[in-house]
Write an enzyme that holds these catalytic residues in place. Structure first.
Site, PDB file in Angstrom:
ATOM      1  N   CYS A 121       0.814  -1.225   0.000  1.00 13.56           N
ATOM      2  CA  CYS A 121       0.000   0.000   0.000  1.00 13.56           C
ATOM      3  C   CYS A 121       0.848   1.276   0.000  1.00 13.56           C
ATOM      4  O   CYS A 121       0.376   2.339  -0.391  1.00 13.56           O
ATOM      5  CB  CYS A 121      -0.928   0.020   1.208  1.00 13.56           C
ATOM      6  SG  CYS A 121      -1.967  -1.431   1.269  1.00 13.56           S
ATOM      7  N   HIS A 270      -4.113   7.123   1.392  1.00 14.59           N
ATOM      8  CA  HIS A 270      -4.307   5.776   0.851  1.00 14.59           C
ATOM      9  C   HIS A 270      -5.721   5.317   1.181  1.00 14.59           C
ATOM     10  O   HIS A 270      -6.218   5.540   2.302  1.00 14.59           O
ATOM     11  CB  HIS A 270      -3.263   4.831   1.469  1.00 14.59           C
ATOM     12  CG  HIS A 270      -3.546   3.383   1.227  1.00 14.59           C
ATOM     13  ND1 HIS A 270      -3.794   2.888  -0.024  1.00 14.59           N
ATOM     14  CD2 HIS A 270      -3.641   2.327   2.079  1.00 14.59           C
ATOM     15  CE1 HIS A 270      -4.023   1.580   0.062  1.00 14.59           C
ATOM     16  NE2 HIS A 270      -3.943   1.223   1.334  1.00 14.59           N
ATOM     17  N   ASN A 300     -10.105  -1.011  -2.012  1.00  9.89           N
ATOM     18  CA  ASN A 300      -8.673  -0.801  -1.800  1.00  9.89           C
ATOM     19  C   ASN A 300      -7.914  -1.317  -3.020  1.00  9.89           C
ATOM     20  O   ASN A 300      -7.870  -2.524  -3.268  1.00  9.89           O
ATOM     21  CB  ASN A 300      -8.239  -1.553  -0.535  1.00  9.89           C
ATOM     22  CG  ASN A 300      -6.783  -1.307  -0.162  1.00  9.89           C
ATOM     23  OD1 ASN A 300      -6.022  -0.736  -0.941  1.00  9.89           O
ATOM     24  ND2 ASN A 300      -6.399  -1.741   1.024  1.00  9.89           N
TER      25      ASN A 300
HETATM   26  N1  ACO Z   1     -19.077  -9.600   6.098  1.00  7.45           N
HETATM   27  C1  ACO Z   1     -19.683 -10.093   7.184  1.00  7.45           C
HETATM   28  N2  ACO Z   1     -19.015 -10.511   8.267  1.00  7.45           N
HETATM   29  C2  ACO Z   1     -17.679 -10.435   8.236  1.00  7.45           C
HETATM   30  C3  ACO Z   1     -16.973  -9.935   7.120  1.00  7.45           C
HETATM   31  C4  ACO Z   1     -17.735  -9.511   6.017  1.00  7.45           C
HETATM   32  N3  ACO Z   1     -17.168  -9.006   4.928  1.00  7.45           N
HETATM   33  N4  ACO Z   1     -15.651  -9.954   7.394  1.00  7.45           N
HETATM   34  C5  ACO Z   1     -15.526 -10.477   8.637  1.00  7.45           C
HETATM   35  N5  ACO Z   1     -16.739 -10.762   9.143  1.00  7.45           N
HETATM   36  C6  ACO Z   1     -17.078 -11.329  10.411  1.00  7.45           C
HETATM   37  C7  ACO Z   1     -15.964 -12.210  10.946  1.00  7.45           C
HETATM   38  O1  ACO Z   1     -16.069 -13.519  10.419  1.00  7.45           O
HETATM   39  C8  ACO Z   1     -16.208 -12.155  12.423  1.00  7.45           C
HETATM   40  O2  ACO Z   1     -17.232 -13.065  12.733  1.00  7.45           O
HETATM   41  P1  ACO Z   1     -17.175 -13.918  14.105  1.00  7.45           P
HETATM   42  O3  ACO Z   1     -17.210 -12.895  15.205  1.00  7.45           O
HETATM   43  O4  ACO Z   1     -18.389 -14.753  14.002  1.00  7.45           O
HETATM   44  O5  ACO Z   1     -15.881 -14.655  14.032  1.00  7.45           O
HETATM   45  C9  ACO Z   1     -16.743 -10.749  12.649  1.00  7.45           C
HETATM   46  O6  ACO Z   1     -17.195 -10.299  11.368  1.00  7.45           O
HETATM   47  C10 ACO Z   1     -15.691  -9.813  13.166  1.00  7.45           C
HETATM   48  O7  ACO Z   1     -14.529  -9.960  12.364  1.00  7.45           O
HETATM   49  P2  ACO Z   1     -13.317  -9.008  12.519  1.00  7.45           P
HETATM   50  O8  ACO Z   1     -12.272  -9.316  11.490  1.00  7.45           O
HETATM   51  O9  ACO Z   1     -12.906  -8.985  13.951  1.00  7.45           O
HETATM   52  O10 ACO Z   1     -14.052  -7.657  12.121  1.00  7.45           O
HETATM   53  P3  ACO Z   1     -13.624  -6.200  12.430  1.00  7.45           P
HETATM   54  O11 ACO Z   1     -14.691  -5.552  13.186  1.00  7.45           O
HETATM   55  O12 ACO Z   1     -12.227  -6.109  12.954  1.00  7.45           O
HETATM   56  O13 ACO Z   1     -13.629  -5.573  10.965  1.00  7.45           O
HETATM   57  C11 ACO Z   1     -12.062  -4.983   9.248  1.00  7.45           C
HETATM   58  C12 ACO Z   1     -12.785  -6.117   9.968  1.00  7.45           C
HETATM   59  C13 ACO Z   1     -13.116  -4.125   8.520  1.00  7.45           C
HETATM   60  C14 ACO Z   1     -11.095  -5.539   8.224  1.00  7.45           C
HETATM   61  C15 ACO Z   1     -11.358  -4.149  10.318  1.00  7.45           C
HETATM   62  O14 ACO Z   1     -10.525  -4.957  11.126  1.00  7.45           O
HETATM   63  C16 ACO Z   1     -10.551  -3.086   9.731  1.00  7.45           C
HETATM   64  O15 ACO Z   1     -11.079  -2.075   9.322  1.00  7.45           O
HETATM   65  N6  ACO Z   1      -9.194  -3.259   9.700  1.00  7.45           N
HETATM   66  C17 ACO Z   1      -8.316  -2.395   9.004  1.00  7.45           C
HETATM   67  C18 ACO Z   1      -7.650  -3.205   7.995  1.00  7.45           C
HETATM   68  C19 ACO Z   1      -7.822  -2.738   6.588  1.00  7.45           C
HETATM   69  O16 ACO Z   1      -8.534  -1.833   6.273  1.00  7.45           O
HETATM   70  N7  ACO Z   1      -7.084  -3.399   5.738  1.00  7.45           N
HETATM   71  C20 ACO Z   1      -7.094  -3.058   4.367  1.00  7.45           C
HETATM   72  C21 ACO Z   1      -5.847  -3.591   3.740  1.00  7.45           C
HETATM   73  S1  ACO Z   1      -4.458  -3.031   4.543  1.00  7.45           S
HETATM   74  C22 ACO Z   1      -4.036  -1.576   3.967  1.00  7.45           C
HETATM   75  O17 ACO Z   1      -4.309  -1.269   2.815  1.00  7.45           O
HETATM   76  C23 ACO Z   1      -3.433  -0.663   4.909  1.00  7.45           C
END
Ligand code: ACO
Length: 343
Positions: A121, A270, A300
């Protein structure tokens, strides 16, 4: 020392729009539009058709950037290609693009050097720092910098891959960094890395410390387990580190350049996650109207997000000569960067 300015921008996205609802109806992923939008701000993304290469997208973006700069490909002294989704393991996509630009054939052959950047990224900002240094040193007059990603081919488009697969899309952006005697251009940049985060966001595919480096079946064909084949991410760790490092990088470039955040006219972050960007903007007191975003339409696109955003802002008239802009990115590695540019 000449200044290094951005003389042209271009971008390309494939035609196929994949909405959040399409992820459910076409790919059978158990998710909802509401879940994705609420956590990431993404409404839709683009997927490239089978047969399209990463460097095909890079080529279209490059031709548009060259056209805006009023340059021919043969004017380029160097190509820099940032991607984490190259066509093959090696060679990188830079040489594929160089050949497609016609730099190896006939009387026009310049055999301009092509360098690949592997900083995910932050790849575009690592490339921008490199290109700026090449131009300011006098080694190059015009450098083409491309950020291009073809993620859709390697996403686990099923419920087990939903926490990563719903975030990414395909697209490319390109800029030309040119030498100028005018008082403008890339004023300052900062790059950083924290290798302690290397395993937090990764796509391993193989491991050359192992023998064999990929598990082999009885016929000698490789078998790659799912968790190695696809991107693996601890989303919460990424979120936490992203906001810290992005804030730090912005404060550092502004301080070193002796400017305040209020002096910046437009912020190009980004596009990983709308919530990350809103959080950083809030911490830094950046008003909403100065923060550009297109994550809702493209998801992304990793190394392509900032040049895509930049090209859209230039072509829509939002980014005008005389403006001061700041670019900031954070990504896998961990790596990060920030740049201040007088347009
Ligand atoms: N739809 C529905 N449910 C989902 C999805 C989805 N797309 N993705 C995950 N879940 C579920 C999981 O399975 C989990 O279920 P469980 O509790 O039954 O196990 C629940 O949602 C929570 O999952 P988490 O991964 O803990 O969800 P979180 O609230 O952390 O959100 C996210 C995930 C959006 C990725 C968040 O962690 C985030 O914003 N992280 C930042 C990372 C990012 O943006 N990365 C992009 C690439 S990196 C970069 O470019 C810098």
């Amino acid at each position: 020392m000449p200044n290094a300015t951005i003389s042209g921008t271009g971008s390309f996205v494939p035609d196929q729009v994949v909405t959040n609802d399409d992820l459910v109806s076409i790919y059978g992923i158990e998710t909802t539009d509401e879940w994705i939008q609420k956590r990431t701000g993404i409404k839709e993304r683009r997927f490239a058709p089978e047969g399209m290469e990463n460097s095909d997208m890079g080529l279209q973006a490059s031709l548009r950037a060259l056209d805006m700069a009023g340059l021919k490909a043969t004017d380029l002294d160097m190509l820099i290609y940032a991607t984490l989704s190259p066509k093959h393991s090696f060679p990188g996509d830079g040489v594929y693009l160089q050949n497609k630009l016609g730099l190896c054939d006939g009387g026009d052959a310049t055999f301009a050097p092509a360098m690949d950047i592997r900083n995910q990224c932050s790849g575009f900002l690592y490339g921008l720092g490199t290109a700026t240094a090449m131009v300011q040193s006098g080694a190059c007059k015009h450098v083409l910098l491309v950020g291009s990603e073809l993620h859709s081919a390697a996403l686990e488009l099923s419920t087990s891959g939903r926490s990563v697969a719903t975030l990414f899309g395909d697209g490319a952006g390109a800029i030309i960094i040119s030498a100028t005697e005018e008082d403008k251009g890339i004023r300052h940049w900062h790059l950083g890395a924290d290798g302690r985060g290397a395993d937090v966001l990764r796509q391993r595919v193989w491991d050359t410390s192992k023998r064999p480096f990929i598990t082999l079946d009885e016929n000698g064909n490789g078998i790659i387990p799912r968790e190695e084949l696809y991107c693996n991410m601890d989303g919460r760790q990424v979120f936490k580190n992203a906001v810290q490092r992005m804030c730090f990088a912005v404060l550092r470039v502004c301080q070193e350049q002796g400017i305040q955040g209020e002096d910046v006219d437009l912020w190009l972050f980004h596009q990983a996650n709308m919530r990350i960007n809103q959080y950083v903007a809030k911490q830094l007191g950046i008003p909403e109207h100065k923060l550009l975003h297109n994550i809702d339409r493209y998801g992304n696109t990793t190394a392509a997000t900032i040049p895509l955003l930049m090209d859209e802002a230039v072509r829509s008239g939002q980014l005008k000569p005389g403006m001061k802009i700041a670019c900031v990115a954070f990504g896998s590695g961990f790596t990060w960067g920030a740049s201040l540019i007088d347009w």
